[in-house]
Design an enzyme around this catalytic site. Structure first.
Site, short mmCIF file in Angstrom:
data_model
loop_
_atom_site.label_atom_id
_atom_site.label_comp_id
_atom_site.label_asym_id
_atom_site.label_seq_id
_atom_site.Cartn_x
_atom_site.Cartn_y
_atom_site.Cartn_z
N GLU A 92 0.89 -1.22 0.10
CA GLU A 92 -0.04 0.04 -0.16
C GLU A 92 0.87 1.20 -0.06
O GLU A 92 2.08 1.47 0.29
CB GLU A 92 -0.74 0.09 1.15
CG GLU A 92 -1.84 -1.28 0.99
CD GLU A 92 -2.82 -1.44 2.26
OE1 GLU A 92 -4.07 -1.62 1.96
OE2 GLU A 92 -2.57 -1.03 3.43
N CYS A 105 3.42 8.38 1.31
CA CYS A 105 3.89 7.41 2.37
C CYS A 105 4.27 6.08 1.41
O CYS A 105 3.24 5.53 1.03
CB CYS A 105 2.89 7.22 3.36
SG CYS A 105 3.60 6.00 4.73
N CYS A 112 6.47 -7.22 6.94
CA CYS A 112 7.75 -6.68 7.78
C CYS A 112 8.19 -7.99 8.85
O CYS A 112 7.27 -8.71 9.40
CB CYS A 112 7.33 -5.64 8.55
SG CYS A 112 8.97 -4.87 9.53
N CYS A 116 6.73 -5.87 15.66
CA CYS A 116 6.57 -4.68 16.54
C CYS A 116 5.04 -5.24 16.91
O CYS A 116 4.17 -5.31 16.17
CB CYS A 116 6.47 -3.45 16.14
SG CYS A 116 8.34 -3.09 15.58
N CYS A 119 1.58 -3.11 15.49
CA CYS A 119 1.65 -2.96 13.99
C CYS A 119 0.94 -3.95 13.42
O CYS A 119 1.32 -5.07 13.26
CB CYS A 119 3.01 -2.60 13.68
SG CYS A 119 3.30 -2.29 11.85
N GLY A 164 6.78 -2.08 6.11
CA GLY A 164 8.00 -2.88 6.01
C GLY A 164 9.07 -1.90 6.81
O GLY A 164 8.99 -0.89 7.13
N GLU A 165 10.37 -2.42 6.93
CA GLU A 165 11.27 -1.85 7.78
C GLU A 165 12.45 -1.36 6.50
O GLU A 165 13.17 -2.20 6.12
CB GLU A 165 11.87 -2.73 8.68
CG GLU A 165 13.45 -2.25 9.15
CD GLU A 165 13.28 -1.02 9.69
OE1 GLU A 165 12.70 -0.54 10.79
OE2 GLU A 165 14.19 0.03 9.27
N SER A 196 12.13 6.04 7.96
CA SER A 196 11.71 5.84 9.28
C SER A 196 12.24 4.32 9.69
O SER A 196 11.95 3.47 8.93
CB SER A 196 10.14 5.92 9.46
OG SER A 196 9.69 5.25 10.82
N SER A 218 11.54 5.08 15.42
CA SER A 218 10.48 4.67 16.27
C SER A 218 10.94 4.11 17.57
O SER A 218 11.26 3.12 17.78
CB SER A 218 9.87 3.40 15.50
OG SER A 218 9.13 3.86 14.14
N LEU A 219 10.45 5.13 18.39
CA LEU A 219 11.07 4.79 19.70
C LEU A 219 10.30 4.01 20.76
O LEU A 219 10.66 2.94 21.10
CB LEU A 219 11.42 6.25 20.44
CG LEU A 219 12.49 6.30 21.56
CD1 LEU A 219 13.69 5.46 21.55
CD2 LEU A 219 12.69 7.74 21.93
N HIS A 220 9.08 4.71 20.98
CA HIS A 220 7.79 3.92 21.52
C HIS A 220 8.09 3.62 23.05
O HIS A 220 6.96 3.13 23.58
CB HIS A 220 7.72 2.67 20.69
CG HIS A 220 7.33 2.98 19.47
ND1 HIS A 220 6.68 4.06 18.78
CD2 HIS A 220 7.68 2.17 18.24
CE1 HIS A 220 6.54 3.99 17.58
NE2 HIS A 220 7.35 3.24 17.21
N CYS A 338 -1.31 5.50 10.04
CA CYS A 338 0.05 4.85 10.48
C CYS A 338 -0.25 3.44 11.17
O CYS A 338 -1.04 3.31 11.91
CB CYS A 338 0.91 5.80 11.53
SG CYS A 338 1.19 7.25 11.03
N1 SAH Z 1 9.24 0.34 9.93
C1 SAH Z 1 9.38 1.58 10.06
C2 SAH Z 1 8.37 2.32 9.12
C3 SAH Z 1 7.09 1.83 8.96
S1 SAH Z 1 5.98 2.23 10.27
C4 SAH Z 1 9.21 1.97 11.34
O1 SAH Z 1 8.69 1.02 12.09
O2 SAH Z 1 9.79 2.90 11.81
C5 SAH Z 1 5.75 3.82 10.35
C6 SAH Z 1 5.55 4.43 11.60
O3 SAH Z 1 4.05 4.08 12.20
C7 SAH Z 1 6.43 3.77 12.73
O4 SAH Z 1 6.78 4.91 13.77
C8 SAH Z 1 5.77 2.76 13.48
O5 SAH Z 1 5.94 2.44 14.61
C9 SAH Z 1 4.12 3.55 13.58
N2 SAH Z 1 3.24 2.57 13.90
C10 SAH Z 1 3.11 1.23 13.63
N3 SAH Z 1 1.90 0.68 13.79
C11 SAH Z 1 1.17 1.78 14.34
C12 SAH Z 1 -0.34 1.78 14.82
N4 SAH Z 1 -1.07 0.73 14.94
N5 SAH Z 1 -0.56 3.12 15.15
C13 SAH Z 1 0.28 3.95 15.01
N6 SAH Z 1 1.39 4.09 14.71
C14 SAH Z 1 1.92 2.70 14.25
FE1 SF4 Z 2 7.91 -3.31 10.80
FE2 SF4 Z 2 7.66 -0.71 11.50
FE3 SF4 Z 2 5.71 -2.24 11.71
FE4 SF4 Z 2 7.60 -2.48 13.51
S1 SF4 Z 2 6.47 -0.75 12.93
S2 SF4 Z 2 6.61 -4.35 12.26
S3 SF4 Z 2 9.42 -2.12 11.75
S4 SF4 Z 2 6.64 -1.94 9.94
#
Ligand code: SAH
Ligand code: SF4
Length: 365
Positions: A92, A105, A112, A116, A119, A164-165, A196, A218-220, A338
């Site tokens: 997508e 985007c 991926c 995480c 996600c 994806g990463e 990212s 992506s710190l979280h 996101c």
């Molecule tokens: N893989 C990379 C880029 C894709 S994700 C990464 O993880 O950075 C893009 C952003 O969306 C990242 O910051 C990710 O942590 C965030 N994200 C993933 N799942 C999410 C969700 N369910 N709600 C809000 N943000 C989310």
């Molecule tokens: Fe992959 Fe980014 Fe989703 Fe983590 S947040 S599973 S690295 S796409």
């Protein structure tokens, strides 16, 4: 002989390719402009190339972007394309129009592997890396589909924040980034192209060396115990290493800060003490914070923090002098926000849906 897809070649690869046709390097620049600036998909259209060259190109090369399976527009103007990349995989791409700018985007992998827990793409698992042609093909297509009658560009920013990463697919991502910032390609400023990452530290160094663009991390979570649970990669690359990699990246980055993304999960990482711990963690990393309200997806039991909690959390960071924004949720109605990307793909791969069984093109949500 199979044809070379020119969408997959950056300027240096395109120059090597035209050399195999006994053509001079400037032909590569001409070709790049036709493909990426005019959106040409046929060599016949390239009227300033000699007919004999056009003939050679038609034999040896092609310009092929992924096929659009579905095109959906949300009430807020956010637009999402589901693209067929073959063998049952679809990815997508999302366009987010805003006042004075338009952000695309882009996805870099089908699925991926990072897992995480918050996600949708992670929940889907991993199928394969996208090729450079498939990554650039998303921008090429979107430029074409969004072209204004005035000729103005709709896309001013590109973020590699789709499925994806990106840093797990550097071999394909770097040539795509080079085309995005090349004056003969899309001519975007390095500050307007953002990668990212969930925190692959060695690959952050490689990106810095090969094609530094703006970086979001992506710190979280503010500590390893929590981040180990949310972002499994943290067990391999703990926060100490990640912060050091951020500082190294800043030596060459086109911006003088890292953007830390932080998904706001109710009762998990959103307490005042988490915010205070974050302030200490990033004390020597010039940064901005982007708080992302969690976007739910089917099968997830996590909840989004309340707006009041997010505001209070943002306030603590801001009072410590850290520029903090809360990401406005866009395109939620069409699962384009996101972390929501993949729902459609997961269904599609699981059920092996074929294109003719998908909803019609341009379904207004
Ligand atoms: N893989 C990379 C880029 C894709 S994700 C990464 O993880 O950075 C893009 C952003 O969306 C990242 O910051 C990710 O942590 C965030 N994200 C993933 N799942 C999410 C969700 N369910 N709600 C809000 N943000 C989310
Ligand atoms: Fe992959 Fe980014 Fe989703 Fe983590 S947040 S599973 S690295 S796409």
């Amino acid at each position: 002989m199979s044809r070379v897809n020119l969408l997959g070649l950056d300027l240096s690869a395109l120059t090597e390719f035209v050399a195999t046709l006994d053509e001079k390097p400037f032909r590569a620049r001409q070709l790049a402009r036709w493909i990426h600036q005019h959106g040409a998909s046929s060599f016949d259209a390239m009227t300033d190339l000699a007919k004999s060259l056009r003939g050679k190109l038609a034999q040896r090369a092609e310009i092929v972007a992924p096929v659009v399976l579905r095109d959906t527009i949300a009430p807020d103007g956010t637009r999402k394309w589901l693209l067929d990349v073959g063998a049952g995989d679809a990815v997508e791409t999302v366009f987010i129009p805003e006042q004075g700018r338009g952000t695309l985007c882009v996805s870099t992998q089908a699925g991926c592997a990072m897992g995480c827990v918050f996600c949708a793409t992670g929940a889907q698992g991993f199928s394969r890396n996208l090729t450079t042609a498939e990554i650039i093909g998303q921008l090429w297509l979107a430029e074409h589909l969004l072209r204004q009658p005035s000729g103005d560009r709709a896309i001013s920013n590109v973020v590699l924040m789709g499925m994806g990463e990106p840093l797990q697919n550097l071999d394909a991502v770097v040539p795509a980034l080079r085309l995005m910032v090349d004056d003969h390609g899309y001519g975007l400023s390095r500050r307007r192209v953002t990668v990212s990452t969930s925190g692959l530290v060695r690959q952050m160094d490689k990106l810095a060396a090969l094609c530094p663009v703006a970086l979001a991390v992506s710190l979280h979570a503010p500590n390893d115990a929590l981040r180990d649970q949310l972002v499994p990669l943290n067990r391999k690359h703990p926060l100490r290493d990640l912060m050091a990699a951020c500082r190294r990246y800043l030596r060459v980055a086109p911006r003088d800060f890292i953007t830390f993304e932080y998904v706001m999960l109710d009762g998990i990482n959103d307490r005042d003490e988490h915010a205070r711990e974050l302030i200490a963690l990033v004390a020597d990393v010039p940064c901005k914070f982007n708080l992302i309200p969690f976007n739910p997806f089917p099968g997830s039991t996590l909840r989004r923090s309340s707006p009041q909690r997010i505001r209070a959390f943002a306030q603590i960071l801001a009072e410590a002098g850290i520029v903090t924004t809360v990401r406005r949720t866009r395109g939620e109605e069409i699962d384009a926000a996101c972390g929501q990307l993949a729902g459609a793909v997961q269904d599609r791969t699981r059920r092996r849906l074929r294109a003719d069984r998908l909803p019609p093109l341009v379904a207004a949500a």
